[in-house]
Scaffold this active site. Structure first.
Site, PDB file in Angstrom:
ATOM      1  N   HIS A 289     -57.435 -12.828   2.598  1.00  0.00           N
ATOM      2  CA  HIS A 289     -57.613 -12.483   4.019  1.00  0.00           C
ATOM      3  C   HIS A 289     -57.142 -13.733   4.753  1.00  0.00           C
ATOM      4  CE1 HIS A 289     -59.062 -10.908   7.676  1.00  0.00           C
ATOM      5  NE2 HIS A 289     -59.157  -9.693   7.105  1.00  0.00           N
TER       6      HIS A 289
ATOM      7  N   ASP B  55     -59.882  -3.538   1.629  1.00  0.00           N
ATOM      8  CA  ASP B  55     -59.146  -2.585   0.995  1.00  0.00           C
ATOM      9  C   ASP B  55     -59.475  -2.318  -0.501  1.00  0.00           C
ATOM     10  OD1 ASP B  55     -56.972  -3.415   3.486  1.00  0.00           O
ATOM     11  OD2 ASP B  55     -57.679  -1.651   3.488  1.00  0.00           O
TER      12      ASP B  55
END
Ligand code: SDX
Length: 431
Positions: A308, A366
């Site tokens: 991320h 996710d």
């Protein structure tokens, strides 16, 4: 505006420039460089905005080192446990948790906007049945300004409010109808006696031939997934919505732009890519092969659902999602789900591997969401549309904030030009 605390001095060439610095409620101080070009005749260069704040916002805050996510100051873990999605929508839109009366009124307003103009069905029918639902959503949402023209004047606060309610209310219907259309099944209309998540599940899975009973375990899990994906600072799709909105484009066009950006596998498309990757791995014994590929610079393969831009510690949403996956699958009697076992073992191995430790790569939102959605019966092609349904409240809240921000003008970045210097045209016979 945040409080000015000190100044930054930039010295280059024969110039010495001073810039104000502001200290936010939380997060790093910022240097206001708005006058840099005018006074210094230079640009800054930050090609993927890793060090650039594009706006001042009061909506969401992420501390990537602490693994903290706050919606209007409230930790995501508490909201996921104690709140529900429409209350979170109210919080993101208006800044505070609603009273019981405010919440009832808000839920009623959203409920009464869930139907689509009947003629919009013809848009769905223009697509191939095998069209990706995200393609359908981009098209249908972009077309909404043609049907809801009475909420496109961005200068009218009431029209902005109606557009916000319409977007939040109609996205589940649009996503569900895109799914039904892909199945060749009839559209199922929303029901005013169902909560938001239950309505969505029923529109996706009910058929006219029999009554559909919403499973409360699944509707709670669906509602929690909506809450976890609702907003996330200035991520790529939110920045897309803000940039589109800065030109004065109507709210439906801006949301359509956000949906298009979210579709990418580096962003919201990762949930679909992640489950497909977990299925490709198939069994725990094949994990090392994929870890090796993820670490190979010459292999474009990445571990989907990992890493991320902001979180350099765990993503708090992934933690909640992992607990929810355990809970939902065991309540559904499929706790020995092979994909979940592969995901957990992949997470364990990756987090012990120095490559992932050095690069601070952790599971993101996710990584586990697809396992729950798959267990609910959704095909992977519906994972990103579900992300879009949830993120619509974040997009529209950020869009509303941008519209009334006095410092916001049309977004227009500059560039570092390294192309050809000026040169004269050469006739084709002389080339
Ligand atoms: C979302 O911004 C948001 O807030 C987004 C989001 C939201 O709620 O809106 O949180 C939703 O988009 C989550 C992210 C979903 N994407 C994925 O899961 C796709 C896989 N992840 C990567 O593509 C990547 O981690 C990103 C896109 C998420 C972040 O990319 P960055 O910040 O540009 O990081 P990077 O690509 O520069 O990677 C840094 C290093 C690189 O190695 P070096 O070049 O330094 O040697 O880490 C490596 C990368 O190769 N790396 C990975 C990796 N992610 C980064 N290596 C293997 N597998 C991965 N998943």
């Amino acid at each position: 505006m945040a409080e000015e605390k000190q100044t930054a001095t930039l010295i280059f060439g024969n110039k010495k420039l001073e810039f104000p610095m502001y200290s936010p409620t939380a997060g790093p101080d910022v240097i206001d460089i708005r006058k840099l070009y005018a006074e210094g005749d230079v640009f800054t260069y930050d090609p993927s905005y890793t060090s650039t704040a594009s706006c001042e916002s009061t909506i969401t805050f992420i501390d990537g080192d602490k693994g903290e996510l706050l919606y209007r100051g409230y930790p995501i873990e508490e909201l996921a446990e104690k709140s529900h999605f429409l209350e979170v929508c109210y919080l993101l839109l208006y800044g505070d948790l609603p009273t019981a009366a405010q919440l009832e009124d808000f839920e009623d307003r959203v409920t009464r906007h869930t139907m689509l103009h009947e003629q919009m069905q013809y848009f769905f029918r223009g697509f191939r049945r095998d069209a990706h639902p995200m393609a359908t959503m981009v098209g249908v949402v972009g077309a909404m300004s043609a049907f809801y023209h009475d909420s496109t004047d961005i200068g009218d606060p009431w029209q902005r409010e109606v557009a916000a309610i319409r977007m939040i209310a109609k996205m589940p219907t649009i996503a569900a109808w895109a799914y039904k259309y892909s199945l060749g099944q009839p559209f199922v209309y929303p029901r005013n006696d169902l909560d938001y998540a239950s309505n969505f599940l029923r529109m996706c899975f009910a058929v006219p031939c029999e009554e559909y009973e919403v499973n409360p375990i699944l509707s709670r899990a669906m509602d929690r997934i909506f809450t976890l994906h609702a907003d996330h600072e200035q991520n790529a799709s939110t920045s897309t919505v803000r940039l589109a909105g800065s030109s004065g484009a109507n709210p439906f066009a801006c949301i359509a732009a956000g949906i298009a950006c979210l579709w990418g596998p580096a962003h919201g498309g990762a949930n679909q890519a992640c489950l497909e990757m977990l299925r490709e791995i198939g069994t725990v014994d094949r994990i090392p092969e994929f870890i090796k590929r993820a670490k190979d610079k010459d292999d474009p393969f990445r571990l989907m659902g990992f890493g991320h831009r902001v979180y350099k510690n765990f993503d708090p949403r992934a933690q909640v999602m992992k607990e929810s996956a355990d809970e939902v699958l065991s309540l559904m009697g499929i706790e020995n789900n092979e994909t979940l076992q592969v995901a957990k073992e992949l997470e364990r191995i990756a987090l012990e591997d120095e490559y992932f430790i050095d690069k601070k790569l952790y599971p993101n939102v996710d990584f586990y969401s697809g396992i729950i959605l798959d267990a609910m019966g959704f095909p992977t092609s519906m994972f990103t549309p579900i992300f879009a349904v949830s993120r619509t409240v974040g997009w529209i809240s950020q869009w509303k904030e941008m519209i009334v921000d006095p410092s916001q003008r049309i977004g227009r970045p500059r560039q570092l030009y390294v192309g050809a210097a000026r040169r004269g045209y050469v006739e084709v016979e002389n080339r």
